[in-house]
Design a protein around this motif. Structure first.
Motif, PDB file in Angstrom:
ATOM      1  N   SER A   1       3.904  26.399  25.378  1.00  6.38           N
ATOM      2  CA  SER A   1       4.913  27.445  25.579  1.00  6.38           C
ATOM      3  C   SER A   1       6.325  26.884  25.582  1.00  6.38           C
ATOM      4  O   SER A   1       7.299  27.637  25.590  1.00  6.38           O
ATOM      5  CB  SER A   1       4.654  28.184  26.894  1.00  6.38           C
ATOM      6  OG  SER A   1       3.378  28.799  26.864  1.00  6.38           O
ATOM      7  N   MET A   2       6.449  25.556  25.598  1.00  8.61           N
ATOM      8  CA  MET A   2       7.760  24.916  25.519  1.00  8.61           C
ATOM      9  C   MET A   2       8.078  24.488  24.089  1.00  8.61           C
ATOM     10  O   MET A   2       9.259  24.355  23.734  1.00  8.61           O
ATOM     11  CB  MET A   2       7.794  23.671  26.427  1.00  8.61           C
ATOM     12  CG  MET A   2       7.849  24.011  27.911  1.00  8.61           C
ATOM     13  SD  MET A   2       7.589  22.548  28.992  1.00  8.61           S
ATOM     14  CE  MET A   2       9.039  21.578  28.598  1.00  8.61           C
ATOM     15  N   GLU A   3       7.048  24.274  23.283  1.00 10.47           N
ATOM     16  CA  GLU A   3       7.247  23.840  21.899  1.00 10.47           C
ATOM     17  C   GLU A   3       8.078  24.875  21.147  1.00 10.47           C
ATOM     18  O   GLU A   3       7.769  26.065  21.171  1.00 10.47           O
ATOM     19  CB  GLU A   3       5.897  23.688  21.182  1.00 10.47           C
ATOM     20  CG  GLU A   3       5.157  22.424  21.529  1.00 10.47           C
ATOM     21  CD  GLU A   3       5.791  21.175  20.935  1.00 10.47           C
ATOM     22  OE1 GLU A   3       6.237  20.332  21.738  1.00 10.47           O
ATOM     23  OE2 GLU A   3       5.836  21.044  19.700  1.00 10.47           O
ATOM     24  N   GLY A   4       9.116  24.398  20.468  1.00 11.85           N
ATOM     25  CA  GLY A   4       9.926  25.315  19.656  1.00 11.85           C
ATOM     26  C   GLY A   4      10.998  26.045  20.441  1.00 11.85           C
ATOM     27  O   GLY A   4      11.720  26.861  19.880  1.00 11.85           O
ATOM     28  N   HIS A   5      11.076  25.770  21.750  1.00  8.09           N
ATOM     29  CA  HIS A   5      12.086  26.440  22.574  1.00  8.09           C
ATOM     30  C   HIS A   5      12.892  25.377  23.319  1.00  8.09           C
ATOM     31  O   HIS A   5      12.387  24.284  23.581  1.00  8.09           O
ATOM     32  CB  HIS A   5      11.413  27.428  23.519  1.00  8.09           C
ATOM     33  CG  HIS A   5      10.550  28.424  22.790  1.00  8.09           C
ATOM     34  ND1 HIS A   5      11.072  29.501  22.112  1.00  8.09           N
ATOM     35  CD2 HIS A   5       9.219  28.438  22.546  1.00  8.09           C
ATOM     36  CE1 HIS A   5      10.093  30.157  21.515  1.00  8.09           C
ATOM     37  NE2 HIS A   5       8.951  29.538  21.755  1.00  8.09           N
ATOM     38  N   ARG A   6      14.134  25.702  23.651  1.00  6.97           N
ATOM     39  CA  ARG A   6      15.027  24.707  24.239  1.00  6.97           C
ATOM     40  C   ARG A   6      14.737  24.470  25.718  1.00  6.97           C
ATOM     41  O   ARG A   6      14.686  25.389  26.497  1.00  6.97           O
ATOM     42  CB  ARG A   6      16.483  25.170  24.069  1.00  6.97           C
ATOM     43  CG  ARG A   6      16.950  25.160  22.624  1.00  6.97           C
ATOM     44  CD  ARG A   6      18.306  25.856  22.445  1.00  6.97           C
ATOM     45  NE  ARG A   6      18.995  26.126  23.678  1.00  6.97           N
ATOM     46  CZ  ARG A   6      20.186  25.603  24.006  1.00  6.97           C
ATOM     47  NH1 ARG A   6      20.800  24.810  23.179  1.00  6.97           N
ATOM     48  NH2 ARG A   6      20.746  25.928  25.149  1.00  6.97           N
ATOM     49  N   ARG A   7      14.575  23.215  26.058  1.00  4.66           N
ATOM     50  CA  ARG A   7      14.336  22.806  27.451  1.00  4.66           C
ATOM     51  C   ARG A   7      15.413  23.346  28.381  1.00  4.66           C
ATOM     52  O   ARG A   7      15.127  23.767  29.503  1.00  4.66           O
ATOM     53  CB  ARG A   7      14.413  21.285  27.555  1.00  4.66           C
ATOM     54  CG  ARG A   7      13.154  20.535  27.279  1.00  4.66           C
ATOM     55  CD  ARG A   7      13.298  19.146  27.874  1.00  4.66           C
ATOM     56  NE  ARG A   7      13.279  19.240  29.318  1.00  4.66           N
ATOM     57  CZ  ARG A   7      12.176  19.180  30.028  1.00  4.66           C
ATOM     58  NH1 ARG A   7      11.016  18.979  29.459  1.00  4.66           N
ATOM     59  NH2 ARG A   7      12.223  19.322  31.332  1.00  4.66           N
ATOM     60  N   GLU A   8      16.674  23.286  27.906  1.00  2.90           N
ATOM     61  CA  GLU A   8      17.807  23.689  28.752  1.00  2.90           C
ATOM     62  C   GLU A   8      17.691  25.151  29.170  1.00  2.90           C
ATOM     63  O   GLU A   8      18.338  25.572  30.127  1.00  2.90           O
ATOM     64  CB  GLU A   8      19.133  23.571  27.994  1.00  2.90           C
ATOM     65  CG  GLU A   8      19.403  22.276  27.290  1.00  2.90           C
ATOM     66  CD  GLU A   8      18.792  22.221  25.890  1.00  2.90           C
ATOM     67  OE1 GLU A   8      17.536  22.214  25.792  1.00  2.90           O
ATOM     68  OE2 GLU A   8      19.564  22.159  24.929  1.00  2.90           O
TER      69      GLU A   8
END
Lengths: 389, 389
Positions: free
Chosen positions: B157-164
């Motif tokens: 669910s984090m892949e492809g989305h910005r950590r920040e």
């Protein structure tokens, strides 16, 4: 700084978009706005957001606006050419396509042909001329960001994962205001009741589309072209709570989904500032307070419009444009109480049956089918009105 | 072709991993295997998968295996040094760390220090020495892929989305076999009943951890280090159906989630072949057949172990290692019916209260705390056993 154009700025998506612009003045400026005939609201938007140019579909409304805006530094255009000029404004980076109905097709295609990035809230361009839109976007390296909550959810659930691994797209449907109503009652349901959507506040046309599930039929067609996935790999599940906005199933059994409270500002802002997410200050998603999600198979007997959407894709060519035009005519007639609720599907069915399907090689092919279908559907509406009178 | 090592090949994760290797012979080869003392199963695995080397924790078991495998081209090592040597095999590309409990710490760290990619099914290394593991992995550019279904869901669910843009991680918990049991009954619940997990087939230790919700407490600690997110941004929701494996909330109100039928092969294969997904041939996720998802807040009164997990993180240093060791001792005592179910939390609480927290600067610090806590928890178990005798 991103310069944006909003096609359809006085509607629900348009005003939500301007809310975001107002909230993030360091990120966005408004280059242009368009509306149908709502002079008052557009004038107010001009004063607040100071676009360099605007357009109204209705030439008379444009005259009125010109008189009111004398002395202000804003060009005021009109008609479909005016809308297309706004869509092509040289300064614009991103065009939000949020016109309701088929009227969005020409200016949205103009934006793509001018190489603008497009945030697409308007289903009809993809429904009426999906293959053409897709080809034009590909040719010009234009990214189309979906704004519909379902398609945005699918887009977000594809980010970071390999396209080749996708097995199925699963669109969620709220089931709309009439999900629990027996067929016999549906025959007599009044627009007032059909307009009561359980989860989303939207315009009248789209709320009736939600009540017939045609909204989902159109979304299946849109998804087919937006994501280049065959209809056989697109499923629909009824999820009354509208928290899961849609899902993507991969070949290892993983299903990615995007969830959230129903708030159009989430998909709009994602399309506007992709891949960055803007801090919208929404309350956190409290799953325990929501308590449960339910899932049902769509009921094709009471809601034949969903199946008509799939059928139009299967028949292809001008058939989805025909479906869409017949639906617009039928819904308008229903809202005027000239036909009954169940007549909507019957009018669309009748129009599709009478249609001689052709390929959509040019925009004119789609627009011809649209015109033909409006006329045919109008006839069918009148026949039903006389019949019931 | 990817060469893999499995630390803990005879357990549930290990055998599932070998199922995948058998199913995709063009993608994977087994370089090395390790087990505790299960000679029969390891021998069978050697014959099928032909690793170049294996190790057993138990030196006597290793002797037996050597006698049985005479004439076969396999090196047989033993003890913690043997396990670490397997983790460092030069040919290995990826080490699947699937030993149950604290025994996985040393060989997993050995794999990271040798620059191997690690698929981590073993929570304890991150619980006992999370900061250290994280630093070592970062220093060597080692990617750690989570295999736990919850952490894999968060990773996906984090892949492809910005950590920040991340606002919160939300771990789902099944609630385990005793979710609906009143506190008074929990006092007397027998291992046989506590071992009946509603959704997942797992080993005895982890099933009891699921019954106490300590499993979730350990997962919160693991998530904190795996994803470098403070505990205050990690939430837990009880979702009885175990279909949503976990979620990530972003600052625009979007929540990404990974769903699927409970099948460990999905997260294992994702970690093995990331970012590619292997066609596992599972049945599609039929949400309508599942019908509903439910969500509840965790009950901290009946399940104090979840709170102990958060508390150990807040206290930091050697406290999570202490929590983990005390839990292992208490669960073993419960499975032997030497203490009652509610005593598990009491033993952990007592051990944590007695612990003099230190920083974990080296592996020894974590191992010292582990040893100390096992002794202390053992004392507390004996006191309770005498008390109830």
């Amino acid at each position: 700084m991103k310069y944006i154009v909003i096609l359809g700025s006085t509607g629900s998506i348009g005003t939500n978009t301007l809310d975001i612009v107002a909230k993030f003045p360091d990120q966005f400026r408004v280059a242009g706005l368009t509306a149908g005939s709502n002079v008052d609201k557009l004038e107010e938007q001009i004063r607040t957001f100071k676009p360099e140019a605007v357009a109204l579909s209705d030439p008379k409304a444009a005259e009125t606006l010109r008189a009111r805006c004398r002395g202000q530094a804003v060009r005021i255009l009109s008609g479909v050419e005016g809308l297309s000029d706004i869509a092509r404004l040289p300064r614009a980076d991103l065009v939000i396509s949020a016109i309701v109905g088929g009227a969005g097709l020409v200016p949205t295609l103009a934006a793509i042909q001018a190489g603008k990035q497009v945030a697409l809230a308007n289903k009809e361009p993809m429904v009426m001329a999906g293959r053409l839109m897709q080809e034009e976007a590909r040719k010009r390296g234009v990214k189309i960001f979906p704004v519909d909550s379902e398609h945005s959810a699918i887009f977000q659930s594809m980010e970071g994962h390999r396209r080749e691994d996708i097995q199925r797209l699963i669109l969620t449907a709220s089931g709309g205001p009439l999900w629990d109503m027996p067929l016999e009652e549906m025959r007599h349901v009044k627009p007032k009741q059909a307009l009561k959507h359980p989860n989303w506040k939207m315009g009248a046309k789209i709320t009736i589309d939600s009540a017939t599930l045609m909204n989902k039929g159109l979304e299946v067609v849109e998804a087919r072209w937006l994501f280049d996935i065959p209809a056989s790999q697109i499923g629909v599940i009824v999820h009354r709570e509208s928290i899961i906005h849609s899902l993507v199933e991969y070949r290892d059994g993983s299903v990615m989904a995007q969830l959230g409270l129903p708030d159009m500002r989430t998909p709009i802002s994602y399309a506007m500032q992709y891949p960055e997410r803007l801090p919208l200050g929404q309350p956190p998603l409290d799953l325990a307070a929501i308590g449960k999600f339910t899932f049902h198979r769509p009921d094709h007997e009471r809601f034949p419009c969903l199946g008509l959407g799939y059928e139009s894709l299967k028949l292809g060519g001008t058939m989805p444009a025909t479906l869409n035009a017949a639906n617009e005519v039928a819904v308008a007639a229903y809202l005027e109480e000239r036909i009954g609720f169940l007549d909507i599907a019957a009018v669309i069915r009748g129009t599709m049956d009478a249609h001689q399907r052709r390929e959509v090689a040019t925009l004119e092919d789609a627009l011809d089918a649209d015109r033909w279908a409006r006329e045919k559907a109008g006839e069918l509406v009148r026949a039903r009105t006389l019949h019931s009178a």
